[in-house]
Design a protein around this motif. Sequence first.
Motif, mmCIF file in Angstrom:
data_model
loop_
_atom_site.group_PDB
_atom_site.id
_atom_site.type_symbol
_atom_site.label_atom_id
_atom_site.label_comp_id
_atom_site.label_asym_id
_atom_site.label_seq_id
_atom_site.Cartn_x
_atom_site.Cartn_y
_atom_site.Cartn_z
ATOM 1 N N GLY A 133 14.540 0.539 -2.296
ATOM 2 C CA GLY A 133 15.839 0.586 -1.636
ATOM 3 C C GLY A 133 16.316 -0.798 -1.231
ATOM 4 O O GLY A 133 15.513 -1.676 -0.912
ATOM 5 N N ARG A 134 17.623 -0.990 -1.236
ATOM 6 C CA ARG A 134 18.195 -2.263 -0.793
ATOM 7 C C ARG A 134 19.158 -2.015 0.360
ATOM 8 O O ARG A 134 18.735 -1.963 1.512
ATOM 9 N N THR A 135 20.446 -1.862 0.079
ATOM 10 C CA THR A 135 21.400 -1.728 1.170
ATOM 11 C C THR A 135 22.364 -0.572 0.930
ATOM 12 O O THR A 135 22.500 -0.069 -0.172
ATOM 13 N N GLU A 136 23.027 -0.177 1.992
ATOM 14 C CA GLU A 136 24.133 0.769 1.956
ATOM 15 C C GLU A 136 25.182 0.253 2.930
ATOM 16 O O GLU A 136 24.897 -0.583 3.794
ATOM 17 N N THR A 137 26.410 0.729 2.784
ATOM 18 C CA THR A 137 27.517 0.287 3.619
ATOM 19 C C THR A 137 27.779 1.271 4.748
ATOM 20 O O THR A 137 27.871 2.482 4.508
ATOM 21 N N SER B 159 0.812 -1.227 0.000
ATOM 22 C CA SER B 159 0.000 0.000 0.000
ATOM 23 C C SER B 159 0.837 1.265 0.000
ATOM 24 O O SER B 159 0.422 2.287 -0.562
ATOM 25 N N TYR B 160 2.012 1.250 0.628
ATOM 26 C CA TYR B 160 2.803 2.478 0.767
ATOM 27 C C TYR B 160 3.797 2.697 -0.373
ATOM 28 O O TYR B 160 4.508 3.710 -0.379
ATOM 29 N N GLN B 161 3.855 1.773 -1.311
ATOM 30 C CA GLN B 161 4.910 1.862 -2.334
ATOM 31 C C GLN B 161 4.898 3.190 -3.091
ATOM 32 O O GLN B 161 5.938 3.808 -3.313
ATOM 33 N N ALA B 162 3.711 3.639 -3.488
ATOM 34 C CA ALA B 162 3.627 4.869 -4.278
ATOM 35 C C ALA B 162 3.896 6.115 -3.442
ATOM 36 O O ALA B 162 4.116 7.197 -3.998
ATOM 37 N N SER B 163 3.894 5.979 -2.113
ATOM 38 C CA SER B 163 4.098 7.133 -1.238
ATOM 39 C C SER B 163 5.522 7.235 -0.719
ATOM 40 O O SER B 163 5.854 8.202 -0.020
ATOM 41 N N LEU B 164 6.348 6.256 -1.035
ATOM 42 C CA LEU B 164 7.727 6.294 -0.552
ATOM 43 C C LEU B 164 8.555 7.247 -1.409
ATOM 44 O O LEU B 164 8.401 7.288 -2.643
ATOM 45 N N PRO B 165 9.450 8.015 -0.797
ATOM 46 C CA PRO B 165 10.278 8.951 -1.574
ATOM 47 C C PRO B 165 11.355 8.233 -2.370
ATOM 48 O O PRO B 165 11.672 7.064 -2.098
ATOM 49 N N ARG B 166 11.921 8.929 -3.336
ATOM 50 C CA ARG B 166 13.035 8.385 -4.109
ATOM 51 C C ARG B 166 14.335 8.533 -3.324
ATOM 52 O O ARG B 166 14.490 9.464 -2.531
ATOM 53 N N LEU B 167 15.250 7.620 -3.562
ATOM 54 C CA LEU B 167 16.562 7.714 -2.926
ATOM 55 C C LEU B 167 17.294 8.936 -3.476
ATOM 56 O O LEU B 167 17.468 9.062 -4.692
ATOM 57 N N LEU C 195 8.477 0.857 5.366
ATOM 58 C CA LEU C 195 9.656 0.527 4.575
ATOM 59 C C LEU C 195 9.204 -0.057 3.246
ATOM 60 O O LEU C 195 8.092 -0.576 3.121
ATOM 61 N N CYS C 196 10.075 -0.013 2.270
ATOM 62 C CA CYS C 196 9.746 -0.564 0.953
ATOM 63 C C CYS C 196 9.546 -2.074 1.044
ATOM 64 O O CYS C 196 10.337 -2.786 1.665
ATOM 65 N N SER C 197 8.479 -2.555 0.416
ATOM 66 C CA SER C 197 8.147 -3.980 0.436
ATOM 67 C C SER C 197 8.351 -4.664 -0.904
ATOM 68 O O SER C 197 7.950 -5.818 -1.081
ATOM 69 N N SER C 198 8.974 -3.976 -1.859
ATOM 70 C CA SER C 198 9.052 -4.514 -3.224
ATOM 71 C C SER C 198 9.827 -5.826 -3.302
ATOM 72 O O SER C 198 9.571 -6.647 -4.190
ATOM 73 N N GLN C 199 10.787 -6.052 -2.407
ATOM 74 C CA GLN C 199 11.619 -7.257 -2.496
ATOM 75 C C GLN C 199 10.833 -8.535 -2.213
ATOM 76 O O GLN C 199 11.277 -9.620 -2.579
#
Length: 774
Positions: A600-604, A166-174, A303-307
């Motif tokens: 989004g995925r990961t960052e170091t 439900s929140y996918q379209a409301s999440l900001p871009r990286l 949080l993004c649920s696309s994965q």
Amino acid sequence: MAEAHQAVAFQFTVTPEGIDLQLSHEALRQVYLSGLRSWKKKFARFKNSIITGVYPASPSSWLFVVITIIAAMYTRVDPSLGMIGKIKEHLPVSAYLSHQGQNIISGLLFSTILWLALIMTMRYILKQLLSYHGWMYDQHGKMSATTKLWLTLVKIFSGRKPMLYSYQASLPRLPVPHIKDTMTRYLESVRPLMNDQEFKRMTGLAKDFEVNLAPRLQWYLKLKSLWASNYVSDWWEEYIYLRGRSPLMVNSNYYAMDFLYVTPTPVQAARAGNTVHAILLYRRRLSREELKPSRVPGSIIPLCSSQWERTFNTTRIPGAETDTIQHYQDSKHIVVYHKGRFFRVWVYHGGRLLKPKELELQFQRILDDQSPPLPGEMKLAALTAGSRTFWAKTRKAYFRNGKNGQSLELVEKAAFFVTLDDSEQGLRYEDPVNSLDAYAKSLLHGKCYDRWFDKSFTFIVFKNGKIGLNAEHSWADAPIIGHLWESMLATDCFQLGYNVDGHCKGEADPMLPAPQRMQWEITAECQEAIDSSLQEAQTLADDVDFHTFPFKDFGKGLIKKCRTSPDAFIQIALQLAHYRDKGKFCLTYEASMTRLFREGRTETVRSCTVESSNFVKAMMNCNDTDEQRLKLFKTAAEKHQLLYRNAMTGVGIDRHLFCLYVVSKYLGKDSPFLKEVLSEPWRLSTSQTPIQQVELFDLMNHPEYVSCGGGFGPVADDGYGVSYIIVGEDLINFHVSCKHSSPETNAHRFGAHIQKALLDILALFKLDKKDLKK
């Protein structure tokens, strides 16, 4: 064969009177039920897409807006300020409608436009709210007035009863960080790893890059960030994972373990029946989007649920230069491996999921089957454990057509892969150290031919009822599998359960079609290819040194009494342990998620900092006092928390530099700076396994149901891989990997250094004895 008979929908014979058709009503019934289930899934997917598409509103809110507008019109009030009249004038079908019909259609159109505008406005406001990350920088335990107001607004605009996506379209871009900021952070991160001369040279390279080439590369990145959902994720998936040509086994795939102290049943078929059924229940909830949206732990922040989309029915297909990820919308079977044989097992019968008892029956049939493997069948899966290019060529040469092509297609289309392992694994109290080490290695690579390393995950059930999982990494990150794993363990033990004799509860339909043996025709040349891959994989597996151990002296509860982040405490302890182990600092990788942003995925998090190295030097210097060391530790912990927050909020270092490097390659521009940065080895690679669904496990009343977590292989040939999971208040489980071939590393030695470092840091706080009591 029984399964062949069940598959026949009708038979016919030619007689002097004509053709006599003999329809099988049961087979036709199964066809009908299968089709009915398929249409139900399509309808559910269509319904969910509508509900998610209009979130944070709901379809019922449209009806409310329509009724309100129409009612206002009948009271001679124009809520549209003349817009309904304008719509009425331009209706293309006005000549065919009465005056009242024109009013209703115009009001309906205006209501729909107004409703859609309200949805877009609410989404825009929510996206702007979620773009604010100042809340992460509040002092722990103290919430600012700004954050309280922000949380209230987020709650208001977040809607009610959200579904998984439900929140996918409301999440900001990286966001794309500023070049200058990234250069400053990078130079700061490598300062403790270089002497003055090396650092001066690197500073010169960085400045030259920042002034000359970086602005041009940055322009392309900003353009991509405006066009793509995420400027990093697609390149990260392609170049870090899919273009890698080395074996997935050990180098990329990771594993998850069973409970540490509990084995619900020693009956292998029963444990397989319950757990596979639990996994299939999870898949059904996922396909219906009934899983709760992923959130920041303990908050309402999505949080993004696309994965989650590719958890099941997914396979990595090898290619000559790059692999691809193949995902299917649905799959009605799983593939099971046991003692060198492959079986297809249907997971539906009569339009419903098989019950745990029915799955147990199917697995027991496989265990009781004494038929030998076909020539070349036993070690066939070793092809997925070797070089990707070699596997791609072998696949093209021997698995495109015929029985091999058909059977391979069954494996790749399966919901997931299951191995009924003929070994016994898990914690043995008479030999806890070696037993856990062997358990980890079995899950990481097994025999190198009894896991299908290309599948999204291989589920493993051992002879003594212990379970585990080996996951492919390209399609998603570990928290996604972790969420599935937690749900499966809780469903298995606390919902499904077992009879007193250790078997699954319930009854089984005796008319179930038996598992089908899959057929292969492996030529001598193909067997040589299998043996070649196996030899490569075996060499890699034999080189892995692994040490898995529970740290029980203290846990999160005591660390919190030190007013320190548990993760920062452990990461700084790892720095101290590494220095004691090797006598030097190294580039350190800690995985952090960027799922506050869409796709989004990961960052170091570069955990080796100037602050942490100053603390380590003080610990190694006998002239420094504990008060001085404690002060330096607190400074290092605060720095680590800042770096972690920066990584989560999109202002990390490494993904930005990685994407700049990709753009430079597309433009054909060589950068000595980027080339050197991207070639630096991560000699200490670390990751925390988060527990996401703490409500599933009551560790206060059932402390024995603690997870052992999971681990991964070493990233560098002369480095360590460290995974840890903080379980409850008093336990931390560690998984340490390295290579025997490196004279610099030893997993057990490093594990001992970790334990000592944790205890030495705790001693600096000089806690009261009452605080040290469990």
